[in-house]
Design an enzyme around this catalytic site. Structure first.
Site, mmCIF file in Angstrom:
data_model
loop_
_atom_site.group_PDB
_atom_site.id
_atom_site.type_symbol
_atom_site.label_atom_id
_atom_site.label_comp_id
_atom_site.label_asym_id
_atom_site.label_seq_id
_atom_site.Cartn_x
_atom_site.Cartn_y
_atom_site.Cartn_z
ATOM 1 N N ASP A 1 0.845 -1.192 0.000
ATOM 2 C CA ASP A 1 0.000 0.000 0.000
ATOM 3 C C ASP A 1 0.881 1.243 0.000
ATOM 4 O O ASP A 1 2.016 1.217 0.478
ATOM 5 C CB ASP A 1 -0.887 -0.027 1.248
ATOM 6 C CG ASP A 1 -1.788 1.179 1.372
ATOM 7 O OD1 ASP A 1 -2.275 1.679 0.335
ATOM 8 O OD2 ASP A 1 -2.013 1.622 2.514
ATOM 9 N N ASP B 1 -0.419 4.841 0.864
ATOM 10 C CA ASP B 1 -0.782 5.797 1.914
ATOM 11 C C ASP B 1 -0.714 5.147 3.290
ATOM 12 O O ASP B 1 -1.391 4.165 3.553
ATOM 13 C CB ASP B 1 -2.184 6.357 1.666
ATOM 14 C CG ASP B 1 -2.280 7.061 0.325
ATOM 15 O OD1 ASP B 1 -1.293 7.697 -0.077
ATOM 16 O OD2 ASP B 1 -3.339 6.953 -0.323
ATOM 17 N N ASP C 1 -2.264 -0.767 5.742
ATOM 18 C CA ASP C 1 -2.754 -0.284 7.031
ATOM 19 C C ASP C 1 -4.274 -0.391 7.123
ATOM 20 O O ASP C 1 -4.839 -0.228 8.195
ATOM 21 C CB ASP C 1 -2.329 1.166 7.279
ATOM 22 C CG ASP C 1 -3.002 2.124 6.308
ATOM 23 O OD1 ASP C 1 -2.838 1.932 5.086
ATOM 24 O OD2 ASP C 1 -3.690 3.055 6.753
#
Length: 172
Positions: free
Chosen positions: A8, A10, A132
């Protein structure tokens, strides 16, 4: 054949949360702190309600800070794995160009062909996903690595890492 890792962007490669919170605080009251965000839906913590997403613009995404250790460890992972950056971008069209430019500047060793800009990560097939977002890992079928963030602290179903050094120890 190398195993495939989907990383990922961000809050794993780029520090979105601290910049977003700072940006929100220029428009919103009370003063929002990163540590107070205990779930994915940040608008629950602001007075701007749905308008909080208006802050997700080109300038915000283009100027994010790099998460410490992410460049070095990602470069090392690429020696052992096929690495893809997978980021939700189509939900915020202003972020598309900014995210690609940011990756080109800070992760020039990742070819554009290994960058996936999507709207929903449940289409991603890889051996390992580092994210996240709990919702992204729930539908993923491979090894699920949860990158620690305030909004996922109460989650215990996945392998949690606190930083890139832990990823390095687990995967290299």
């Amino acid at each position: 054949m190398k195993k495939v890792i989907a990383i990922d962007m961000d809050q794993v490669l780029a520090d979105l949360l601290s910049d977003w919170v700072a940006y929100i605080n220029t428009y919103d009251d009370p003063f929002l702190k990163e540590k107070d965000i205990l779930c994915w839906d940040i608008k629950k913590y602001t007075n701007t309600n749905n308008n909080v997403y208006r802050h997700l613009d080109y300038d915000l995404f283009r100027n994010l800070n790099v998460i410490e250790g992410s460049q070095r460890v990602t470069k090392e992972l690429m020696k052992k794995y096929e690495v893809y950056v997978v980021t939700t971008a189509t939900n915020h069209p202003d972020s598309l160009k900014a995210k690609l430019e940011w990756l080109t500047e800070y992760f020039p060793f990742i070819p554009h062909s290994n960058v996936v800009l999507c709207g929903n990560k449940n289409i991603i097939k890889a051996d390992i996903m580092i994210d996240d977002g709990i919702h992204n890992l729930e539908s993923f079928e491979g090894m699920k690595i949860l990158f620690d963030a305030p909004h996922n602290r109460n989650e215990n179903r996945f392998i949690r890492v606190m930083n890139w050094e832990e990823i390095e120890r687990k995967l290299l």
